[in-house]
Design a protein around this motif. Structure first.
Motif, short mmCIF file in Angstrom:
data_model
loop_
_atom_site.label_atom_id
_atom_site.label_comp_id
_atom_site.label_asym_id
_atom_site.label_seq_id
_atom_site.Cartn_x
_atom_site.Cartn_y
_atom_site.Cartn_z
N LYS A 1 -0.49 5.41 0.73
CA LYS A 1 -1.05 4.97 -0.43
C LYS A 1 -0.62 6.78 -1.15
O LYS A 1 -1.89 6.89 -2.41
N ARG B 1 -18.05 1.42 4.65
CA ARG B 1 -18.03 2.43 5.68
C ARG B 1 -18.72 3.75 5.52
O ARG B 1 -17.87 4.95 5.86
N ASP C 1 -14.16 2.82 -1.07
CA ASP C 1 -14.34 3.61 0.51
C ASP C 1 -15.43 5.19 0.17
O ASP C 1 -15.36 5.19 -0.88
N ASP D 1 -5.30 7.53 5.42
CA ASP D 1 -5.20 6.93 4.15
C ASP D 1 -5.36 8.29 2.94
O ASP D 1 -6.56 9.22 3.06
N GLN E 1 -6.26 -0.38 -2.47
CA GLN E 1 -5.73 -1.92 -1.18
C GLN E 1 -6.76 -1.63 0.33
O GLN E 1 -7.50 0.22 0.08
N GLY E 2 -7.34 -1.38 1.17
CA GLY E 2 -8.01 -1.62 2.29
C GLY E 2 -9.20 -1.60 1.78
O GLY E 2 -10.22 -0.39 2.52
K LIG Z 1 -9.05 3.51 1.24
#
Ligand SMILES: [K+]
Ligand SMILES: Nc1nc2c(ncn2[C@@H]2O[C@H](COP(=O)(O)OP(=O)(O)OP(=O)(O)O)[C@@H](O)[C@H]2O)c(=O)[nH]1
Ligand SMILES: Nc1nc2c(ncn2[C@@H]2O[C@H](COP(=O)(O)OP(=O)(O)OP(=O)(O)O)[C@@H](O)[C@H]2O)c(=O)[nH]1
Ligand SMILES: [Mg+2]
Ligand SMILES: [Mg+2]
Lengths: 307, 280
Positions: free
Chosen positions: B230, A259, A232, B203, A119-120
Motif C-alpha cells: 500500500k 482491530r 484501522d 501495511d 483497502q483492507g
Molecule cells: K490497514
C-alpha cells in the motif's frame, strides 16, 4: 505507560513548590513528555500540536492543591483534554459516562448506510457486524449489498458473512457496476420492506480520483443517513490525510475503528476525530461478527496514554 | 533556492517531517540531531539538507534491500506468508506468483487461510489470473493439514516454489500465533530446511505498532523477510527505518497497487527520498 507517564510527569513536576500556581516553565518540560507519549501512540503531529497548546494553557496558572501533586494534576488535565477532544462529554453528576452516539436511522425506510475506507480496513466485516446487530438487537430488517466489483471474491465474502449472520444480501449480478448495484439495492430494499440497506464498498485510496468520484456518485444515488469511515486502529500519521480526504469528498457522519483487539495505542482515533469532527461510533474488536462495541472516549483516552 | 541557517527551528522542521512520515519520535529525533551536529549554524539550502537526511536514511535501509531469492535448491522452495488482518498477504502472494513465473519458475499456491469468508475463493481468483495451481480444502479445515497436503502435492508435481497463504492474525492473540507455529512445525517435519522463507506482510499505513508486529512474529515463527504494501497511497511507511535498525530483516519487495504487476523491488534510496518528500 499511563503509569509511566504519571511517573515521568511526577518526577518532572513534583519537586515543585506544593503551593502556588504552575508556571509556564514548570509545564514546558512536562508537555515535552506528553508530546512524546502522543506521538508514540501515533497521534498525528498537527493534532498533537493543537492538543499540547490547549492543555498547556489549562495547566499554567493552576493552583496546586495541597492534596494532589502537580504531576498527577497535569496527568488529569491531559486525560480530560483527550476525552473531550475524542468527543466524550463530561460524565454526568453521578459519574456515569455519557451514552455513545448512536447510528442514525432517521428517514423514510429503507435508509442507506454507506461504508467507506482504505483497502483492507475492515469494511466488509464491519458491514456484517452492524447489520447483524441492527437485526438481532434493534429488530430492524436489514439488506446488505456489496458494491465491490474489484477485489477478488469480495461479493462472495459478503454473501457468506450474510449467511453466517442470517442477514439478507442482494443477489449478485455479474458485471453490474457500483452505482447500478446501489440503485438496485435501494429498490430491493423498498420492495422488500427493509428498514436499512447496508452498502459495502470496495477499498480505495483517498487519492484515487476515479474511485473517489465513484463513491461520491453512490452517495448521490442513495442519500445515506450514515456514511461511515472504517479505519484501522493501527493507522499511523496518515490517518489525518485519509479522514480529511474522505470527509471532504463524501461527507462522513461517523467513524468505525477496527482491530481495537490489537495492542496498538490507537492515536489515529484522536487524529481522525480532530480533523473531521465526526463521532467515533463503533469499535471492531475481533474477526467474529459479534465482536462489535460502542465507543467510549475515556477508554480510548486511557489507551492512547498507555493505561 | 534560498539558503537558510540551520538553526534550532530548521532542525525541528526536519524532525517534524520525519515524524509525519511515521519514523516515530525517537528515530526522528536521533536522525535530526545527527544532521544538526554536522551542519548546525551553517547556511544550507533546504533541498540539500533534506537530501542529506535522505542519504542518512538510505544508508540505514541499504543493507536490508534484498530481493526474495527462491533458489534454496529445495523442491519446492516453501514460502510461508503471514501478517495481521488485511495487510495484503493474499494479494502479495498473487503478485509473487506472477513475478516468479516470469522468472521461469513453476509456482503453486496453498489456500492456508481456511478461516476468513471467501479467502479461499480470493486465492483461487489469483490462481486463475496467474495460471498458478491452487491447493485448497473447504473453509474451516485445519490449516496445518492443508500445508502438509500442499507440500506433498508440490513435490509430486515437481513445483519450484510453493507460496502458502495464512489467515490474518493480530500478533497479540496467542492462540492464533500458536496455530501459526503449528503450521511451521508441520512444514518442518516434512522438510527440515523449510519453510525457506517466512514473509511478514506489513501495511505501510500502519504506524508504530509495526514494531510490535515484527517483534512478535519474528519471535514466534522466525520471520526471514518483510514486504511492505500500500505504498501507492500517501502513507510513507517510515516505521521501516526503525525496523531496519532494530531487526535488520530484509525488505524483499513493496506493494504499489492491487494488480498482479504492482510489486516492486525495495529501493532504499527512492524510499528514503520519498520519506523526505523529495521526488525522483
Ligand atoms: K490497514
Ligand atoms: N482482529 C480483527 N480483525 C478484523 C476486524 N475487522 C475486520 N478484521 C479482519 O480484517 C481483515 C480485512 O477485513 P475486510 O472486512 O475484508 O476488510 P475490507 O475493508 O472489506 O477490505 P477490502 O474490501 O479489501 O478493502 C479480515 O481478515 C477481517 O477478518 C477487527 O475488528 N479485529
Ligand atoms: N492500494 C493497494 N492496495 C493493496 C495492496 N496490496 C493489497 N491491497 C488491497 O488490500 C486489501 C487487502 O488485501 P488482502 O491481500 O486481501 O490482505 P490479506 O492480508 O490477505 O487479508 P486477510 O487475509 O483478511 O488478513 C485488498 O483490497 C487488496 O486489493 C497495495 O500494495 N496497494
Ligand atoms: Mg471488503
Ligand atoms: Mg488473505
Amino acid at each position: 505507560m499511563f503509569d509511566s507517564l504519571s511517573d515521568k510527569l511526577g518526577s518532572v513536576l513534583d519537586g515543585l513548590r506544593r503551593r502556588g500556581a504552575l508556571k509556564e516553565s514548570d509545564v514546558d518540560q512536562a508537555m515535552r513528555d506528553v508530546r512524546l507519549a502522543l506521538l508514540e501512540a501515533d497521534v498525528a503531529l498537527p493534532v498533537v500540536r493543537d492538543f499540547i497548546a490547549q492543555v498547556k494553557e489549562r495547566a499554567v496558572g493552576q493552583e496546586v492543591l495541597k492534596s494532589v501533586t502537580p504531576g498527577q494534576m497535569v496527568v488529569k488535565i491531559v486525560h480530560d483534554g483527550l476525552v473531550e477532544m475524542l468527543g466524550g462529554a463530561a460524565p454526568s453528576e453521578d459519574g456515569t459516562p455519557p451514552a455513545p452516539e448512536g447510528l442514525n436511522l432517521l428517514g423514510e425506510p429503507p435508509v442507506a448506510f454507506l461504508m467507506v475506507g482504505l483497502q483492507g480496513s475492515g469494511k466488509t466485516t464491519s458491514t456484517a457486524k452492524i447489520a447483524r446487530r441492527l437485526q438481532q438487537r434493534d429488530k430492524k430488517k436489514v439488506l446488505m449489498a456489496s458494491l465491490d466489483v474489484y477485489r477478488p471474491a469480495a461479493q462472495e465474502q459478503l454473501k457468506i458473512l450474510g449467511e453466517q449472520a442470517e442477514v439478507s444480501t442482494l443477489p449478485i449480478v455479474a458485471g453490474q457496476q457500483p452505482v447500478d448495484i446501489a440503485k438496485r439495492a435501494m429498490q430491493a430494499g423498498r420492495f422488500g420492506g427493509y428498514d436499512v440497506v447496508m452498502l459495502d464498498t470496495a477499498g480505495r485510496l483517498h487519492v484515487d480520483e476515479g474511485l473517489m468520484a465513484e463513491v461520491a456518485a453512490v452517495k448521490t444515488a442513495t442519500n445515506p443517513s450514515e456514511v461511515m469511515l472504517v479505519a484501522d486502529a493501527m493507522t499511523g500519521q496518515d490517518a489525518v490525510n485519509v479522514a480529511d480526504s474522505f470527509n471532504k469528498r463524501v461527507g462522513l457522519t461517523g467513524i468505525m475503528l477496527t482491530r481495537v483487539d490489537g495492542d496498538a495505542r490507537g492515536g489515529a482515533a484522536l487524529s481522525m476525530r480532530a480533523v473531521t469532527q465526526c463521532p467515533i461510533k463503533l469499535l471492531g474488536v475481533g474477526e467474529k461478527l459479534d465482536e462489535l462495541e460502542e465507543f467510549h472516549a475515556d477508554r480510548i483516552a486511557g489507551r492512547i496514554l498507555g493505561m | 533556492f534560498t539558503k537558510r541557517k540551520l538553526d534550532a527551528a530548521a532542525v525541528e522542521e526536519l524532525e517534524d517531517l520525519l515524524v509525519m512520515a511515521d519514523l516515530g519520535p525517537a528515530t526522528a529525533a536521533k536522525l535530526a540531531a545527527a544532521i544538526s551536529k554536522e551542519r548546525f549554524d551553517k547556511e544550507v539550502d533546504p533541498d540539500e539538507i533534506r537530501g542529506a537526511l535522505a542519504d542518512e536514511v538510505a544508508a540505514i535501509l541499504e543493507p536490508v534491500a534484498k530481493p526474495l531469492t527462491t533458489d534454496s535448491g529445495a523442491k519446492p522452495h516453501v514460502v510461508l506468508v503471514a501478517g495481521v488482518n488485511g495487510s495484503g498477504k493474499t494479494t502479495t502472494i498473487g503478485k509473487f506468483a506472477k513475478h516468479l513465473q516470469a522468472e521461469g519458475k513453476t509456482v503453486m499456491l496453498a489456500a492456508g487461510d481456511t478461516f476468513r469468508a471467501a479467502a479461499i475463493e480470493q486465492l483461487k481468483v489469483w490462481g486463475d489470473r496467474t495460471g498458478a495451481t491452487v491447493v485448497a480444502k473447504e473453509q474451516g479445515a485445519d490449516a496445518a493439514g492443508l500445508a502438509f497436503d500442499a507440500i506433498e502435492r508440490a513435490r509430486r508435481e515437481g513445483v519450484d516454489v510453493l507460496l502458502i497463504d495464512t489467515a490474518g492474525r493480530l500478533h497479540n492473540k496467542s492462540g492464533l500465533m500458536e496455530e501459526l507455529k503449528k503450521i511451521v512445525r508441520v512444514i518442518r517435519k516434512m522438510d527440515e530446511t523449510a519453510p525457506h522463507d517466512v514473509l511478514l506482510v506489513l501495511d505501510a499505513t500502519t504506524g508504530q505498532n509495526a514494531i510490535a508486529q515484527v517483534e512478535t512474529f519474528k519471535e514466534m515463527v522466525n520471520v526471514t523477510g518483510l514486504v511492505v504494501t500500500k505504498l501507492d497511497g500517501t502513507a510513507k511507511g517510515g516505521v521501516l527505518v526503525a525496523l531496519a535498525e532494530r531487526f535488520a530483516l530484509p525488505v524483499h519487495a513493496i506493494g504499489v497497487g492491487e494488480q498482479a504487476d504492482d510489486l516492486r523491488p525495495f529501493a532504499a534510496r527512492d524510499f528514503a527520498r520519498g520519506l523526505m518528500g523529495l521526488e525522483d
